[in-house]
Motif scaffolding. Structure first.
Motif, PDB file in Angstrom:
ATOM      1  N   ILE A   1       0.837  -1.202   0.000  1.00 47.19           N
ATOM      2  CA  ILE A   1       0.000   0.000   0.000  1.00 47.19           C
ATOM      3  C   ILE A   1       0.872   1.253   0.000  1.00 47.19           C
ATOM      4  O   ILE A   1       0.617   2.195  -0.762  1.00 47.19           O
ATOM      5  N   ILE A   2       1.911   1.281   0.824  1.00 45.07           N
ATOM      6  CA  ILE A   2       2.805   2.449   0.877  1.00 45.07           C
ATOM      7  C   ILE A   2       3.479   2.672  -0.470  1.00 45.07           C
ATOM      8  O   ILE A   2       3.509   3.791  -0.986  1.00 45.07           O
ATOM      9  N   VAL A   3       4.004   1.608  -1.062  1.00 46.27           N
ATOM     10  CA  VAL A   3       4.678   1.724  -2.361  1.00 46.27           C
ATOM     11  C   VAL A   3       3.700   2.251  -3.416  1.00 46.27           C
ATOM     12  O   VAL A   3       4.020   3.164  -4.179  1.00 46.27           O
ATOM     13  N   ILE A   4       2.503   1.705  -3.441  1.00 42.06           N
ATOM     14  CA  ILE A   4       1.514   2.133  -4.436  1.00 42.06           C
ATOM     15  C   ILE A   4       1.097   3.585  -4.217  1.00 42.06           C
ATOM     16  O   ILE A   4       1.044   4.371  -5.168  1.00 42.06           O
ATOM     17  N   VAL A   5       0.822   3.972  -2.973  1.00 42.72           N
ATOM     18  CA  VAL A   5       0.404   5.356  -2.689  1.00 42.72           C
ATOM     19  C   VAL A   5       1.499   6.354  -3.065  1.00 42.72           C
ATOM     20  O   VAL A   5       1.239   7.360  -3.730  1.00 42.72           O
ATOM     21  N   ILE A   6       2.739   6.094  -2.667  1.00 42.73           N
ATOM     22  CA  ILE A   6       3.843   7.008  -2.995  1.00 42.73           C
ATOM     23  C   ILE A   6       4.023   7.100  -4.509  1.00 42.73           C
ATOM     24  O   ILE A   6       4.230   8.184  -5.052  1.00 42.73           O
ATOM     25  N   ASN A   7       3.912   5.971  -5.188  1.00 42.75           N
ATOM     26  CA  ASN A   7       4.033   5.986  -6.645  1.00 42.75           C
ATOM     27  C   ASN A   7       2.895   6.761  -7.306  1.00 42.75           C
ATOM     28  O   ASN A   7       3.130   7.524  -8.244  1.00 42.75           O
ATOM     29  N   ILE A   8       1.691   6.582  -6.834  1.00 38.58           N
ATOM     30  CA  ILE A   8       0.552   7.306  -7.410  1.00 38.58           C
ATOM     31  C   ILE A   8       0.717   8.805  -7.204  1.00 38.58           C
ATOM     32  O   ILE A   8       0.547   9.596  -8.140  1.00 38.58           O
ATOM     33  N   ILE A   9       1.062   9.217  -5.994  1.00 39.68           N
ATOM     34  CA  ILE A   9       1.262  10.644  -5.727  1.00 39.68           C
ATOM     35  C   ILE A   9       2.403  11.190  -6.575  1.00 39.68           C
ATOM     36  O   ILE A   9       2.294  12.276  -7.152  1.00 39.68           O
ATOM     37  N   SER A  10       3.488  10.456  -6.670  1.00 39.54           N
ATOM     38  CA  SER A  10       4.631  10.892  -7.482  1.00 39.54           C
ATOM     39  C   SER A  10       4.247  11.019  -8.947  1.00 39.54           C
ATOM     40  O   SER A  10       4.597  12.003  -9.606  1.00 39.54           O
ATOM     41  N   ILE A  11       3.519  10.052  -9.456  1.00 34.28           N
ATOM     42  CA  ILE A  11       3.093  10.097 -10.859  1.00 34.28           C
ATOM     43  C   ILE A  11       2.169  11.286 -11.098  1.00 34.28           C
ATOM     44  O   ILE A  11       2.319  12.015 -12.084  1.00 34.28           O
ATOM     45  N   ILE A  12       1.238  11.517 -10.198  1.00 33.89           N
ATOM     46  CA  ILE A  12       0.314  12.648 -10.345  1.00 33.89           C
ATOM     47  C   ILE A  12       1.074  13.968 -10.338  1.00 33.89           C
ATOM     48  O   ILE A  12       0.856  14.824 -11.203  1.00 33.89           O
ATOM     49  N   THR A  13       1.992  14.140  -9.376  1.00 32.74           N
ATOM     50  CA  THR A  13       2.685  15.430  -9.278  1.00 32.74           C
ATOM     51  C   THR A  13       3.648  15.661 -10.434  1.00 32.74           C
ATOM     52  O   THR A  13       3.756  16.781 -10.923  1.00 32.74           O
ATOM     53  N   VAL A  14       4.315  14.626 -10.901  1.00 32.71           N
ATOM     54  CA  VAL A  14       5.317  14.802 -11.960  1.00 32.71           C
ATOM     55  C   VAL A  14       4.692  14.728 -13.356  1.00 32.71           C
ATOM     56  O   VAL A  14       4.945  15.584 -14.190  1.00 32.71           O
ATOM     57  N   LYS A  15       3.878  13.727 -13.606  1.00 33.65           N
ATOM     58  CA  LYS A  15       3.342  13.504 -14.956  1.00 33.65           C
ATOM     59  C   LYS A  15       2.109  14.357 -15.260  1.00 33.65           C
ATOM     60  O   LYS A  15       1.986  14.884 -16.360  1.00 33.65           O
ATOM     61  N   ILE A  16       1.212  14.487 -14.305  1.00 31.25           N
ATOM     62  CA  ILE A  16      -0.037  15.205 -14.566  1.00 31.25           C
ATOM     63  C   ILE A  16       0.078  16.681 -14.216  1.00 31.25           C
ATOM     64  O   ILE A  16      -0.272  17.553 -15.011  1.00 31.25           O
ATOM     65  N   LEU A  17       0.582  16.979 -13.013  1.00 28.14           N
ATOM     66  CA  LEU A  17       0.701  18.374 -12.590  1.00 28.14           C
ATOM     67  C   LEU A  17       1.966  19.043 -13.122  1.00 28.14           C
ATOM     68  O   LEU A  17       2.158  20.233 -12.932  1.00 28.14           O
TER      69      LEU A  17
END
Length: 157
Positions: free
Chosen positions: A17-33
């Motif tokens: 869960i931690i790995v997935i959450v950190i990856n999702i947040i990282s992807i959102i901030t870098v790729k989308i935002l």
């Protein structure tokens, strides 16, 4: 299932869960935002790739940065310079100029401004950068999810 297996299962789920959450947040901030670096609740993280801060921080260490430009002399800071991201020690402040130097370097860096500062290092985890490279890899995440599903369906059954 015995108590030991239950504890291991809970720890693996928490890790996943931690790995997935950190990856999702990282992807959102870098790729989308379109941020230049991950922003996870006001913090970011970077893998160290040079020896400039040795022995304090070594190649392969993962450093965690509090995103702020409020820094003081002797803080280890991360900043933008020459088209890259650098982590060095702040050795002095001359008016609007912030002078940094790698602990393992002979000379000071060229001055930066407060606007160049990303944040200051709050802690490091030795070798985590190398481990992070593997666990944040898209293929590893897919493999981890597939392994978990197989575990739930086949083995735990």
């Amino acid at each position: 299932m015995n108590r030991f297996q239950s504890i291991i299962e809970i720890l693996l789920r928490i890790f996943l869960i931690i790995v997935i959450v950190i990856n999702i947040i990282s992807i959102i901030t870098v790729k989308i935002l379109k941020y230049e670096y991950p922003n996870v609740f006001g913090y970011s993280y970077f893998e160290v790739i040079s020896e400039s801060m040795e022995p304090t921080i070594k190649v392969g260490d993962e450093i965690f940065i509090k995103l702020t430009n409020e820094v003081e002399k002797n803080d280890i800071i991360t900043f933008k310079a020459d088209g890259g991201i650098i982590t060095h020690r702040l050795v002095r402040i001359d008016g609007n100029d912030y002078i940094t130097k790698g602990d393992n370097n002979d000379s000071e860096d060229k001055p930066i401004t407060k606007n160049d500062i990303i944040g200051k290092v709050v802690f490091k985890i030795p070798f985590l950068g190398k481990i992070k490279y593997v666990i944040t890899n898209y293929y590893f995440i897919c493999l981890l999810i597939v392994a978990y599903v197989i575990y739930e369906i086949v083995i735990k059954k």
